[in-house]
Design a protein around this motif. Structure first.
Motif, PDB file in Angstrom:
ATOM      1  N   ILE A 184       5.932 -13.354  -6.858  1.00  0.00           N
ATOM      2  CA  ILE A 184       4.979 -13.089  -7.936  1.00  0.00           C
ATOM      3  C   ILE A 184       5.067 -11.632  -8.376  1.00  0.00           C
ATOM      4  CG2 ILE A 184       2.520 -12.917  -8.502  1.00  0.00           C
ATOM      5  CD1 ILE A 184       2.068 -15.345  -6.655  1.00  0.00           C
ATOM      6  N   LEU A 185       5.090 -10.721  -7.402  1.00  0.00           N
ATOM      7  CA  LEU A 185       5.178  -9.298  -7.734  1.00  0.00           C
ATOM      8  C   LEU A 185       6.488  -8.986  -8.455  1.00  0.00           C
ATOM      9  CD1 LEU A 185       3.650  -7.705  -4.511  1.00  0.00           C
ATOM     10  CD2 LEU A 185       2.742  -7.502  -6.840  1.00  0.00           C
ATOM     11  N   LYS A 186       7.558  -9.604  -8.006  1.00  0.00           N
ATOM     12  CA  LYS A 186       8.856  -9.386  -8.658  1.00  0.00           C
ATOM     13  C   LYS A 186       8.783  -9.790 -10.124  1.00  0.00           C
ATOM     14  CE  LYS A 186      12.262 -10.609  -6.115  1.00  0.00           C
ATOM     15  NZ  LYS A 186      13.254 -11.482  -5.412  1.00  0.00           N
ATOM     16  N   GLY A 187       8.147 -10.935 -10.406  1.00  0.00           N
ATOM     17  CA  GLY A 187       8.005 -11.404 -11.773  1.00  0.00           C
ATOM     18  C   GLY A 187       7.137 -10.492 -12.633  1.00  0.00           C
ATOM     19  N   LEU A 188       6.199  -9.800 -11.995  1.00  0.00           N
ATOM     20  CA  LEU A 188       5.332  -8.871 -12.730  1.00  0.00           C
ATOM     21  C   LEU A 188       5.991  -7.523 -12.975  1.00  0.00           C
ATOM     22  CD1 LEU A 188       1.986  -9.636 -10.843  1.00  0.00           C
ATOM     23  CD2 LEU A 188       2.511 -10.221 -13.224  1.00  0.00           C
ATOM     24  N   GLY A 189       7.130  -7.284 -12.329  1.00  0.00           N
ATOM     25  CA  GLY A 189       7.827  -6.006 -12.495  1.00  0.00           C
ATOM     26  C   GLY A 189       7.366  -4.927 -11.546  1.00  0.00           C
ATOM     27  N   THR A 190       6.602  -5.307 -10.515  1.00  0.00           N
ATOM     28  CA  THR A 190       6.145  -4.370  -9.487  1.00  0.00           C
ATOM     29  C   THR A 190       6.607  -4.906  -8.137  1.00  0.00           C
ATOM     30  OG1 THR A 190       4.199  -3.709 -10.773  1.00  0.00           O
ATOM     31  CG2 THR A 190       4.141  -3.248  -8.421  1.00  0.00           C
ATOM     32  N   PRO A 191       7.790  -4.537  -7.692  1.00  0.00           N
ATOM     33  CA  PRO A 191       8.321  -5.127  -6.450  1.00  0.00           C
ATOM     34  C   PRO A 191       7.426  -4.842  -5.245  1.00  0.00           C
ATOM     35  CG  PRO A 191      10.027  -3.916  -7.639  1.00  0.00           C
ATOM     36  CD  PRO A 191       8.726  -3.595  -8.305  1.00  0.00           C
ATOM     37  N   CYS A 192       7.400  -5.798  -4.329  1.00  0.00           N
ATOM     38  CA  CYS A 192       6.720  -5.579  -3.048  1.00  0.00           C
ATOM     39  C   CYS A 192       7.603  -4.669  -2.208  1.00  0.00           C
ATOM     40  CB  CYS A 192       6.498  -6.913  -2.341  1.00  0.00           C
ATOM     41  SG  CYS A 192       5.641  -6.772  -0.761  1.00  0.00           S
ATOM     42  N   LEU A 193       7.077  -3.525  -1.842  1.00  0.00           N
ATOM     43  CA  LEU A 193       7.848  -2.555  -1.071  1.00  0.00           C
ATOM     44  C   LEU A 193       7.969  -2.942   0.389  1.00  0.00           C
ATOM     45  CD1 LEU A 193       9.047   0.474  -0.840  1.00  0.00           C
ATOM     46  CD2 LEU A 193       6.768   1.015   0.039  1.00  0.00           C
ATOM     47  N   ILE A 194       6.862  -3.460   0.989  1.00  0.00           N
ATOM     48  CA  ILE A 194       6.766  -3.462   2.446  1.00  0.00           C
ATOM     49  C   ILE A 194       5.779  -4.525   2.920  1.00  0.00           C
ATOM     50  CG2 ILE A 194       4.897  -1.757   2.523  1.00  0.00           C
ATOM     51  CD1 ILE A 194       6.461  -0.369   4.831  1.00  0.00           C
ATOM     52  N   HIS A 195       6.030  -5.025   4.108  1.00  0.00           N
ATOM     53  CA  HIS A 195       5.121  -5.964   4.770  1.00  0.00           C
ATOM     54  C   HIS A 195       4.765  -5.367   6.126  1.00  0.00           C
ATOM     55  CE1 HIS A 195       3.566  -9.401   6.936  1.00  0.00           C
ATOM     56  NE2 HIS A 195       3.793 -10.247   5.953  1.00  0.00           N
ATOM     57  N   GLN A 196       3.469  -5.447   6.481  1.00  0.00           N
ATOM     58  CA  GLN A 196       3.013  -4.899   7.754  1.00  0.00           C
ATOM     59  C   GLN A 196       2.471  -6.025   8.643  1.00  0.00           C
ATOM     60  OE1 GLN A 196      -0.478  -1.900   9.249  1.00  0.00           O
ATOM     61  NE2 GLN A 196       0.803  -1.152   7.580  1.00  0.00           N
ATOM     62  N   PRO A 197       3.301  -6.538   9.564  1.00  0.00           N
ATOM     63  CA  PRO A 197       2.846  -7.549  10.507  1.00  0.00           C
ATOM     64  C   PRO A 197       2.666  -6.971  11.906  1.00  0.00           C
ATOM     65  CG  PRO A 197       5.217  -7.653  10.364  1.00  0.00           C
ATOM     66  CD  PRO A 197       4.791  -6.446   9.547  1.00  0.00           C
ATOM     67  N   ARG A 198       2.008  -7.713  12.760  1.00  0.00           N
ATOM     68  CA  ARG A 198       1.918  -7.360  14.176  1.00  0.00           C
ATOM     69  C   ARG A 198       3.209  -7.816  14.867  1.00  0.00           C
ATOM     70  NH1 ARG A 198      -2.014 -10.336  15.015  1.00  0.00           N
ATOM     71  NH2 ARG A 198      -0.857 -12.046  15.975  1.00  0.00           N
ATOM     72  N   TYR A 199       3.755  -6.957  15.737  1.00  0.00           N
ATOM     73  CA  TYR A 199       5.006  -7.318  16.421  1.00  0.00           C
ATOM     74  C   TYR A 199       5.187  -6.450  17.649  1.00  0.00           C
ATOM     75  CZ  TYR A 199      10.058  -8.231  17.033  1.00  0.00           C
ATOM     76  OH  TYR A 199      11.289  -8.586  17.532  1.00  0.00           O
ATOM     77  N   SER A 200       5.521  -7.102  18.755  1.00  0.00           N
ATOM     78  CA  SER A 200       5.836  -6.386  19.988  1.00  0.00           C
ATOM     79  C   SER A 200       6.622  -7.325  20.886  1.00  0.00           C
ATOM     80  CB  SER A 200       4.557  -5.932  20.712  1.00  0.00           C
ATOM     81  OG  SER A 200       3.898  -7.036  21.309  1.00  0.00           O
ATOM     82  N   MET A 201       7.062  -6.829  22.027  1.00  0.00           N
ATOM     83  CA  MET A 201       7.723  -7.670  23.016  1.00  0.00           C
ATOM     84  C   MET A 201       6.856  -8.852  23.416  1.00  0.00           C
ATOM     85  SD  MET A 201       9.435  -4.940  25.643  1.00  0.00           S
ATOM     86  CE  MET A 201      11.081  -4.246  25.347  1.00  0.00           C
ATOM     87  N   PHE A 202       5.542  -8.686  23.371  1.00  0.00           N
ATOM     88  CA  PHE A 202       4.620  -9.732  23.792  1.00  0.00           C
ATOM     89  C   PHE A 202       4.082 -10.565  22.624  1.00  0.00           C
ATOM     90  CE2 PHE A 202       3.217  -7.325  27.899  1.00  0.00           C
ATOM     91  CZ  PHE A 202       4.413  -7.701  28.505  1.00  0.00           C
TER      92      PHE A 202
END
Length: 333
Positions: A184-202
């Motif tokens: 959706i953002l790509k179609g609006l001309g404002t690319p999504c830069l980044i995603h912030q998820p939780r992530y670890s060895m566990f």
């Protein structure tokens, strides 16, 4: 307590590594500083100020906030704004400052989730708290199943086009929702830069699909809780300290999380880290960064010494195939 006027270390960029964020023009430091817990009104301002200064001197240029960080909500942004005014104003163009909206902030139907009304109003409040004209990155903090995704992403697009943020991102989105938001953002001309998820060895849920989506779409990843809220440090090797998160009453890390199985894994991982001549925390951070689709890892700190320990990962980021295999055996065992 009075502290001297801040002048940044002239060698601050010599030892940090910076990765390109997806297919954008922006690079982020391997480690970014999250202001989730230790920059609110319940902490000592002097200590918060020293941590921001030291982080910048260590080459950490990215400072991650959200409207509800504190406690109380909003106070982390307010205190960060004071530190910007007191110390960092000459260095604003060397800093990446991010904030988010998506969790409860004020009473009534317009102070939560993902409506355009909430996101635009919340960012305006965040900018006032920090004394800024714009942020570098603005995130939608969590999916909202009751608001059309087109409205939420449209709000992010509007915010960029109004000059209130340079880039936008999403956080806590699953793979399917993330791909839809990105398109959706790509179609609006404002690319999504980044995603912030939780992530670890566990906590490896992003490995199922999400990390592939980010790679395919050219979106950067920045992970939070890479140390599993302190489990992947030497803090709990000999039990639960009274002053730790698990030792205090809290909603995130509790004593029942420290099962015999978890403690055994922590002990074995610590042995591997020692063989690599690293602390357990350093190895855990290097591990989440082993895939270059992960641009940066967010670290929290309550003391300057923790930051200084964490940034030493740049001295030993690589893993042999044997090391990764042994780590995998521990985690699967």
């Amino acid at each position: 307590m009075e502290i001297q006027r801040y002048v940044a270390d002239p060698n601050r960029y010599e030892n940090m590594i910076y990765r390109r964020c997806g297919r954008s023009g922006l690079k982020l430091p391997l480690l970014s500083l999250g202001l989730w817990h230790n920059f609110g009104d319940v902490t000592v301002y002097h200590n918060s100020r020293l941590m921001i200064r030291r982080a910048f001197d260590l080459g950490i240029t990215h400072f991650d906030l959200a409207n509800n960080y504190g406690p109380p909500p909003g106070s982390a942004e307010e205190n960060f704004g004071k530190i910007l005014a007191d110390d960092m104003k000459p260095y604003r163009d060397e800093m990446i400052i991010s904030t988010k909206a998506g969790y409860h902030m004020w009473q009534g139907p317009y102070g939560d989730w993902g409506s355009k009304k909430y996101l635009v109003s919340s960012l305006d409040q965040s900018l006032r708290r920090m004394g800024l004209d714009y942020v570098d990155i603005f995130y939608h903090h969590r999916p909202d199943l009751d608001t059309p995704l087109e409205e939420t992403m449209g709000a992010l697009d509007q915010i960029v086009k109004q000059g209130k943020a340079l880039y936008v991102g999403i956080s806590n989105y699953g793979a399917k929702e993330a791909r839809k938001a990105i398109n959706i953002l790509k179609g609006l001309g404002t690319p999504c830069l980044i995603h912030q998820p939780r992530y670890s060895m566990f906590d490896r849920w992003i490995e199922d699909e999400l990390i592939d989506v980010l790679g395919e779409e050219g979106v950067g990843g920045i992970v939070f809780s890479p140390l599993a809220q302190g489990l992947l440090t030497n803090r709990y090797l000999k039990g639960i300290p009274a002053d730790s998160r698990a030792g205090a009453k809290g909603i995130f890390l509790r004593p029942e999380h420290l099962t015999d199985e978890v403690m055994s894994k922590i002990s074995k991982l610590n042995e591997i880290a020692l063989e690599r001549q690293q602390s357990l925390a350093q190895m855990a951070l290097a591990w989440v960064l082993r895939d270059e689709r992960i641009t940066s890892a967010l670290v929290g700190a309550s003391r300057v010494e923790q930051l200084e320990d964490n940034v030493k990962i740049v001295q030993n980021l690589a893993f042999t195939a044997d090391e990764l295999s042994v780590i995998e055996d521990v985690l699967q065992g």
